[in-house]
Design a protein around this motif. Structure first.
Motif, short mmCIF file in Angstrom:
data_model
loop_
_atom_site.label_atom_id
_atom_site.label_comp_id
_atom_site.label_asym_id
_atom_site.label_seq_id
_atom_site.Cartn_x
_atom_site.Cartn_y
_atom_site.Cartn_z
N ILE A 524 0.52 -1.12 -0.21
CA ILE A 524 0.14 -0.06 -0.02
C ILE A 524 0.87 1.00 0.48
O ILE A 524 -0.07 2.30 -0.96
CB ILE A 524 -1.07 0.39 0.78
CG1 ILE A 524 -2.16 -1.57 0.92
CG2 ILE A 524 -1.83 1.30 1.05
CD1 ILE A 524 -2.96 -0.49 -0.06
N ILE A 525 1.84 0.74 0.08
CA ILE A 525 3.25 2.28 0.94
C ILE A 525 3.31 2.76 -0.61
O ILE A 525 3.61 3.86 -0.69
CB ILE A 525 4.07 2.21 1.58
CG1 ILE A 525 4.79 3.52 2.12
CG2 ILE A 525 4.79 0.98 0.83
CD1 ILE A 525 5.45 3.03 2.83
N ASP A 526 3.54 1.35 -1.37
CA ASP A 526 3.80 2.36 -2.97
C ASP A 526 2.75 2.82 -3.97
O ASP A 526 3.21 3.66 -4.52
CB ASP A 526 4.61 0.44 -3.37
CG ASP A 526 5.99 -0.02 -2.97
OD1 ASP A 526 6.67 0.70 -2.43
OD2 ASP A 526 5.88 -0.51 -2.76
N ILE A 527 1.67 2.02 -3.05
CA ILE A 527 0.31 2.97 -3.93
C ILE A 527 0.79 3.78 -3.44
O ILE A 527 0.19 5.22 -4.51
CB ILE A 527 -0.96 2.39 -3.81
CG1 ILE A 527 -0.62 0.47 -4.54
CG2 ILE A 527 -1.80 2.77 -4.05
CD1 ILE A 527 -2.12 -0.33 -3.94
N ARG A 528 0.39 4.22 -2.73
CA ARG A 528 0.83 6.37 -1.82
C ARG A 528 1.23 6.77 -2.93
O ARG A 528 1.32 7.60 -3.00
CB ARG A 528 0.39 5.99 -0.82
CG ARG A 528 0.37 6.68 0.07
CD ARG A 528 0.96 7.40 1.08
NE ARG A 528 -0.42 6.62 2.21
CZ ARG A 528 -1.59 7.57 2.11
NH1 ARG A 528 -1.58 9.21 1.96
NH2 ARG A 528 -3.57 7.10 2.34
N LYS A 529 2.27 6.06 -2.78
CA LYS A 529 3.85 6.88 -3.73
C LYS A 529 3.32 7.75 -4.94
O LYS A 529 3.73 8.36 -5.21
CB LYS A 529 5.00 6.14 -3.38
CG LYS A 529 5.44 6.35 -1.66
CD LYS A 529 6.75 5.54 -2.22
CE LYS A 529 7.55 5.38 -0.29
NZ LYS A 529 8.88 4.67 -0.31
N CYS A 530 2.99 6.88 -5.23
CA CYS A 530 3.09 6.21 -7.25
C CYS A 530 1.43 7.61 -7.41
O CYS A 530 1.82 7.79 -8.58
CB CYS A 530 3.24 5.24 -7.99
SG CYS A 530 4.96 4.30 -7.56
N TYR A 531 0.76 6.82 -6.79
CA TYR A 531 -0.07 7.80 -7.49
C TYR A 531 -0.49 9.13 -7.71
O TYR A 531 -0.45 9.87 -6.27
CB TYR A 531 -1.96 6.85 -6.17
CG TYR A 531 -3.08 7.76 -6.67
CD1 TYR A 531 -3.84 6.76 -7.31
CD2 TYR A 531 -3.76 8.34 -6.29
CE1 TYR A 531 -5.37 7.24 -8.11
CE2 TYR A 531 -5.22 9.06 -6.67
CZ TYR A 531 -5.79 8.37 -7.67
OH TYR A 531 -7.19 8.81 -8.06
N CYS A 532 -0.81 9.62 -8.62
CA CYS A 532 -0.81 11.11 -8.48
C CYS A 532 -2.40 11.56 -9.45
O CYS A 532 -2.96 11.79 -10.26
CB CYS A 532 0.15 11.70 -9.38
SG CYS A 532 0.59 13.24 -9.79
N ALA A 533 -2.94 12.51 -8.18
CA ALA A 533 -4.21 13.39 -8.51
C ALA A 533 -4.06 14.85 -9.32
O ALA A 533 -4.88 15.48 -8.87
CB ALA A 533 -4.78 13.38 -7.11
N LYS A 534 -3.19 15.21 -9.42
CA LYS A 534 -2.79 16.44 -9.76
C LYS A 534 -3.77 16.86 -10.78
O LYS A 534 -4.63 17.98 -10.61
CB LYS A 534 -1.82 17.09 -10.32
CG LYS A 534 -0.08 17.01 -8.92
CD LYS A 534 0.70 17.46 -9.14
CE LYS A 534 1.80 17.30 -8.44
NZ LYS A 534 3.83 17.84 -8.67
N GLN A 535 -4.17 16.05 -11.46
CA GLN A 535 -4.77 16.49 -12.82
C GLN A 535 -6.16 16.02 -12.86
O GLN A 535 -6.93 15.83 -13.46
CB GLN A 535 -4.32 15.57 -13.97
CG GLN A 535 -3.16 16.38 -14.09
CD GLN A 535 -3.00 17.80 -14.54
OE1 GLN A 535 -3.90 18.47 -14.94
NE2 GLN A 535 -1.59 18.31 -14.03
N HIS A 536 -6.86 15.52 -11.30
CA HIS A 536 -8.76 15.18 -10.97
C HIS A 536 -8.68 16.09 -11.18
O HIS A 536 -8.45 16.94 -10.24
CB HIS A 536 -8.21 14.90 -9.63
CG HIS A 536 -9.86 13.95 -9.77
ND1 HIS A 536 -11.10 14.40 -9.35
CD2 HIS A 536 -10.27 12.19 -9.77
CE1 HIS A 536 -11.73 13.76 -9.33
NE2 HIS A 536 -11.35 12.77 -9.41
N PRO A 537 -10.40 16.79 -12.26
CA PRO A 537 -11.09 18.21 -12.26
C PRO A 537 -11.18 18.38 -10.83
O PRO A 537 -11.64 19.58 -11.24
CB PRO A 537 -12.36 17.03 -12.91
CG PRO A 537 -12.03 16.15 -14.09
CD PRO A 537 -10.71 15.06 -12.93
N GLN A 538 -11.03 17.41 -9.77
CA GLN A 538 -11.84 18.23 -8.61
C GLN A 538 -10.63 19.14 -8.22
O GLN A 538 -10.67 19.49 -7.02
CB GLN A 538 -12.21 17.63 -7.72
CG GLN A 538 -14.28 16.43 -8.26
CD GLN A 538 -14.61 17.54 -7.92
OE1 GLN A 538 -15.39 18.14 -6.84
NE2 GLN A 538 -15.91 17.19 -7.95
#
Length: 599
Positions: A524-538
């Protein structure tokens, strides 16, 4: 040469004095009054009468300013040094009129505004308040709709699902709403050119891989086949037996003739490049919940000359080191499952979405994780359609009763899937992930098989309403061998359906990027590092922060996991399988994977 345009004389350049920015001293005896007397033709600015600026009901009537003292002339004084005159005397004229304005007295007792203007202001104020109230309501509704149903207008689900949307939305939990936030990436088109370039690069890379595997297959079948052909041993033994003495068998090994096979000898199975050129190339994947096996890159070939097939695995170590190894040896194989069980593979069995089944015991060189199951099932994900169409025109295959039965089976399962799709429109992530976990818990023996009663109970627990007739029809399709038990993974894929192979390819690509150590599970820690939400419309609109979107994703993903600190491939695939149900367009689903994972 002097030029004169519209009464203005142009003087030579030497006579023009540029403006220096400093105030030059005036000549002796010069005053503004004497200057005005000497130049009676200059225009005089009328005095500003502030007393006439009063409120009146007659808005279109302007107060008349007396112009008796104004002398307006449009013809400037004719002189050879006109420009010099304007530059020199402009400022004193302004100073003269400013001194006159300072003498005016501004009245302090101005009248109050009339009732007409008060009424207009009140109406304007009321209209502004109502307009702002309507604007705020529209924004609130738009924000609410984005959170509860992140889906663009062109990607709406079918009409039946839309009609029951209000009832479905009432049954949504907080977990469902957080999962639906991921659909917001479908409306994001911020990297269209970059995506196009990346797709083209991926296509070139895939073509290079296929070319490498094809070359290796040709090498294995043309150069090595002659040496490894068992028929060579029989021919050599016959030739040597006529010349060998009876006691030669007792001779020392160093006196025996030790040579490689005679490659000049032509056997019945000798292949040529022309014979091997008539083939169909396809990409495949192993249907497995194991991440390492599901992400293997497999490329297969079906040869027309002898109806044989082979499958190779392309493996890459680091950036520069690659290898191609045979996964399924070249041979003639038959179906091991389904209505075609025992029948030999033919050209009509190869299409996108087709399953190829093999007995694991017949291939001892397969990985241990694959041989644990009795059957090895390969799903065709892509195929050389040009070669397939060309070969189909040359071959003649007649449809049999089995083909018609398989078509009817697909129609039965498709009808059940359409019914359940309405129930899974916005709750797909929660139900599919929970359904998979529940079936796994019911499998006490650990062989992946469940009976009819267990499957009925699982449908009832998750409120998946399937009629008795539909359930019996699906059971007859899946339980073709009358064993009384079916694979619950196959059952789930049959009644709920699957996303197409194009979408699954991107799910595997995202998992492979996150699985750094190739273990088949992701911390899970690797998923948190790699997930990027900068381009989410919200996030772009400011309604949510990056951490809020990331937390909502991790919360819904953790709910699908049997372990709190890692995610397996099967759980990762189930999550996006449920998300895929409410998305019609393939490219929108690809955007949901490309944007946060950068693939």
């Amino acid at each position: 040469m002097d030029l004169e345009v519209k009464g203005v004389a142009a003087s030579p350049v030497s006579q023009i004095q540029p403006f220096s920015g400093r105030k030059k001293p005036l000549q002796q005896g010069w005053t503004s009054k004497s200057w005005t007397i000497q130049n009676p033709c200059l225009p005089v600015v009328p005095r500003l009468d502030l007393g006439s600026l009063i409120d009146s009901d007659d808005e279109d009537k302007f107060s008349n300013i007396p112009l008796s003292t104004a002398h307006i002339h449009f013809n400037p004084p004719k002189s050879s040094s006109a420009l010099h005159w304007i530059t020199l005397h402009q400022k004193p004229s302004s100073h003269h009129h400013l001194s006159e304005l300072e003498e005016d007295i501004i009245p302090e007792n101005l009248p109050e505004t009339t009732n007409k203007y008060k009424l207009k202001y009140q109406q304007y104020k009321t209209e502004m308040k109502e307009g702002y109230k309507e604007y705020s309501q529209r924004n609130a509704e738009k924000t609410k709709s984005n959170i509860t149903h992140q889906q663009s207008p062109r990607n709406k689900i079918d009409d039946k699902c839309v009609q029951g949307e209000e009832a479905i939305m009432d049954n949504l939990t907080t977990l469902d709403r957080k999962a639906l936030l991921q659909q917001g990436y479908a409306d994001n088109t911020y990297r269209a050119p970059w995506r196009t370039r990346k797709s083209e690069a991926e296509i070139v890379t895939a073509q290079k891989k296929k070319q490498t595997v094809e070359e290796q297959v040709m090498i294995d079948n043309l150069s090595r086949a002659v040496i490894s052909d068992p028929e060579q041993n029989l021919i050599i033994e016959k030739q040597e037996s006529a010349h060998i003495l009876p006691d030669s068998k007792m001779a020392s090994l160093r006196f025996k003739k030790r040579t490689l096979h005679e490659t000049k000898i032509r056997t019945h199975s000798t292949l040529t490049e022309n014979m091997l050129s008539y083939k169909v190339q396809f990409d495949g994947r192993i249907i497995s919940r194991n991440g390492r096996d599901a992400c293997r890159e497999l490329i297969g070939f079906f040869f027309i000359h002898d109806q044989s097939l082979t499958v190779y695995e392309y493996r890459q170590f680091g950036k520069n080191r690659t290898t191609v190894l045979p996964f399924i040896q070249k041979h003639v194989y038959s179906h091991q499952h389904g209505r075609r069980k025992g029948k030999q593979y033919q050209l009509g069995d190869f299409y996108i979405g087709a399953d190829l089944t093999f007995l694991s015991a017949a291939h001892p060189r397969l990985p241990e994780s694959v041989t644990e199951n009795t059957l090895l099932t390969l799903r065709i994900t892509n195929i050389d359609q040009v070669a397939l169409n060309s070969l189909k025109t040359d071959s003649v295959e007649h449809e049999d009763d089995i083909t018609n039965q398989e078509t009817n089976d697909k129609l039965v399962l498709k009808a059940i899937q359409d019914v359940l799709k309405e129930q899974l429109c916005n709750r797909g992530v929660r139900i599919l992930t929970g359904f998979g976990k529940y079936l796994q818990q019911m499998d006490k023996e650990g062989n992946g098989l469940l009976d009819k009663a267990d499957l009925k109970q699982a449908l009832k627990v998750f409120h998946l309403e399937v009629s008795e007739n539909d359930f019996e029809s699906a059971w007859l399709v899946l339980n073709s061998n009358d064993s009384g038990k079916v694979d619950y993974g196959e059952f789930k894929r049959a009644i709920i359906g699957e996303m197409n192979e194009y979408r699954k390819a991107f799910v595997r690509k995202a998992f492979m990027k996150l699985d750094f150590n190739k273990t088949g599970s992701i911390p899970i820690i690797d998923i948190r590092k790699c997930y990027c939400a900068k381009q989410h419309p919200q996030v772009i609109s400011g309604h949510s922060t990056e951490e809020e979107i990331k937390s909502s994703f991790l919360e819904t993903l953790k709910d699908a996991c049997s372990k709190s600190d890692e995610v397996s491939y099967g759980e990762f695939e189930d999550y996006y399988e449920g998300l895929s149900i409410g998305i019609v367009d393939d490219e929108d689903f690809v955007s949901i994977l490309r944007t946060p994972w950068g693939i």
